[in-house]
Design an enzyme around this catalytic site. Structure first.
Site, mmCIF file in Angstrom:
data_model
loop_
_atom_site.group_PDB
_atom_site.id
_atom_site.type_symbol
_atom_site.label_atom_id
_atom_site.label_comp_id
_atom_site.label_asym_id
_atom_site.label_seq_id
_atom_site.Cartn_x
_atom_site.Cartn_y
_atom_site.Cartn_z
ATOM 1 N N GLU A 149 0.860 -1.189 0.000
ATOM 2 C CA GLU A 149 0.000 0.000 0.000
ATOM 3 C C GLU A 149 0.898 1.241 0.000
ATOM 4 O O GLU A 149 1.817 1.341 0.817
ATOM 5 C CB GLU A 149 -0.914 0.004 1.235
ATOM 6 C CG GLU A 149 -1.964 -1.102 1.190
ATOM 7 C CD GLU A 149 -2.807 -1.202 2.470
ATOM 8 O OE1 GLU A 149 -3.951 -1.669 2.387
ATOM 9 O OE2 GLU A 149 -2.319 -0.841 3.565
ATOM 10 N N ASN A 187 -6.385 -3.376 6.272
ATOM 11 C CA ASN A 187 -6.720 -3.492 7.690
ATOM 12 C C ASN A 187 -8.062 -2.864 8.035
ATOM 13 O O ASN A 187 -8.572 -3.034 9.136
ATOM 14 C CB ASN A 187 -5.610 -2.917 8.565
ATOM 15 C CG ASN A 187 -4.477 -3.924 8.724
ATOM 16 O OD1 ASN A 187 -4.710 -5.134 8.723
ATOM 17 N ND2 ASN A 187 -3.265 -3.437 8.811
#
Ligand SMILES: NC(=O)c1ccc[n+]([C@@H]2O[C@H](COP(=O)([O-])OP(=O)(O)OC[C@H]3O[C@@H](n4cnc5c(N)ncnc54)[C@H](O)[C@@H]3O)[C@@H](O)[C@H]2O)c1
Length: 372
Positions: A149, A187
């Site tokens: 990311e 997440n």
């Protein structure tokens, strides 16, 4: 281009290996000399295993090993063009390390953090030139997981984000760009996999073996309870709590008291020999229910919550639909991207599942994302 890595623990040593395999000279700094020795040994044995398996030649292994040097002083990172930090997950400690680093490196050196849960923008604020700062978030184990990311802070220069995404792609990884928001993509979007499973358990609708089976039936490699046991409840619970508070206590992200109790008991999962399941020898594995309708309804409920979160992430412009699907398939091995899965099931069907939950419980937790 020389790459600096700060922290030689699980993530730092993996990132160093990835960068060295991509042909860079890598300088690793850790304040703990023993951690550096461990990282050096571990790199050597990993490369030996890759050679034994025929994945790389002996010459390649020697070249990679020679590219990585280990240092006990931050000063060693002076010649680096990019430094990736992977130290303890503590905002103040990370800020002070970047403050010190910025005094040493060149003005053009790119500064990056591998933080999982802290605000990239808050860490960037420690720098006098935060426009050269961003998040580059690898997944564990870094050499094996393709996803990275890329998280620009509020202050980051736009061009830098694209430049770093290209660099990470040239390392053989799959970069996805996402906004600096709690949990980034993975997440955040993955939270319902755990939290809805825990909710179903807490309500007594099914036991954990049945819930795990329901999710495996959908193509997930592991069910939520076996996966939480593998990740460790200390780690998984901390991430849930941190996303929950960072999202201003949105009930969709509420942690479970059941999981907190495991942490309090020290039943942290596989590593402790006991979590939701017992890993002691001779203990028989609990068997799931064979009730197909129950298994289908559990799977459909958890999946609807996951799809809701994925569409919400796209709706609020945190990442593109394509990035969200890449993130979940390349970062945590989901069998399908959730956006594509939603389309395949039919958005009307997903909407109906969520509305049923919302009407049943009257809770904001089950509200439909405007994206749906
Ligand atoms: N473990 C994961 O699954 C994972 C995945 C993605 C991101 N992360 C993030 O990566 C970072 C590192 O995690 P990890 O699991 O590798 O931790 P770790 O505990 O394995 O390693 C951290 C290393 O940093 C060193 N360190 C601590 N403070 C330091 C300082 N001030 N200066 C220099 N070295 C210092 C420690 O000695 C240790 O060797 C954290 O921000 C974490 O949130 C972890």
């Amino acid at each position: 281009m020389k790459i600096g890595v700060i922290g030689s623990g699980a993530m730092g040593s993996g990132i160093a290996q990835v960068a060295a395999q991509a042909g860079h000279d890598v300088l690793v700094f850790d304040q703990n000399a023993a951690a550096l020795v461990r990282a050096r040994h571990s790199l050597k044995s990993t490369l030996a295993k890759l050679t034994d398996k025929g994945k790389i030649s002996t010459e390649e292994s020697e070249r990679i090993f020679a590219c990585v040097t280990f240092h006990e002083s931050l000063d060693a990172l002076v010649p680096c063009a990019l430094v990736i930090e992977a130290i303890v997950e503590n905002l103040d400690v990370k800020k002070s390390v970047f403050k010190a680093l910025e005094q040493l490196v060149s003005d053009t050196c790119i500064l990056a953090t591998n933080t999982s849960s802290l605000s990239v923008t808050a860490i960037a604020s420690a720098c006098s030139n935060p426009s050269r700062f961003l998040g580059i978030h690898f997944f564990n184990p870094a050499p094996l997981m393709p996803l990275v990311e890329i998280i620009p802070a509020l202050q980051t220069d736009n061009q830098l984000t694209e430049h770093c995404a290209e660099l990470i792609r040239s390392w053989g990884k799959v970069p996805v760009i996402c906004k600096d928001t709690p949990g980034f993509i993975v997440n955040r979007v993955a939270r319902p996999f755990y939290s809805e499973a825990l909710r179903i358990l807490d309500e007594g609708i099914a036991d954990m073996a049945t819930i795990d089976q329901a999710m495996r039936n959908l193509g997930f490699r592991m069910g939520p309870f076996e996966l939480m046991d593998m990740i460790g409840h200390d780690v998984n619970y901390t991430v849930t709590e941190s996303v929950f508070s960072a999202m201003y206590f949105d009930p969709r992200f509420r942690p479970s008291i059941t999981q907190k109790k495991l942490v309090e008991a020290g039943w942290l999962g596989r590593k402790a020999g006991r979590g939701f399941y017992s890993y002691a020898e001779g203990i028989s594995v609990p068997q799931p229910s064979a009730d197909e309708a129950l298994l289908r309804s559990i799977g459909s409920r958890v999946l609807a919550m996951l799809i809701n979160e994925a569409y919400d992430t796209v709706y609020y412009g945190i990442a593109s639909a394509e990035s969200v699907d890449l993130a979940m398939t390349k970062g945590v091995n989901y069998p399908k991207g959730l956006i594509a899965w939603g389309r395949e099931l039919g958005i009307e069907h997903v909407r109906k599942s969520l509305l049923e939950l919302y009407n049943k419980y009257n809770e904001d937790r089950y509200r439909l994302s405007p994206g749906l």
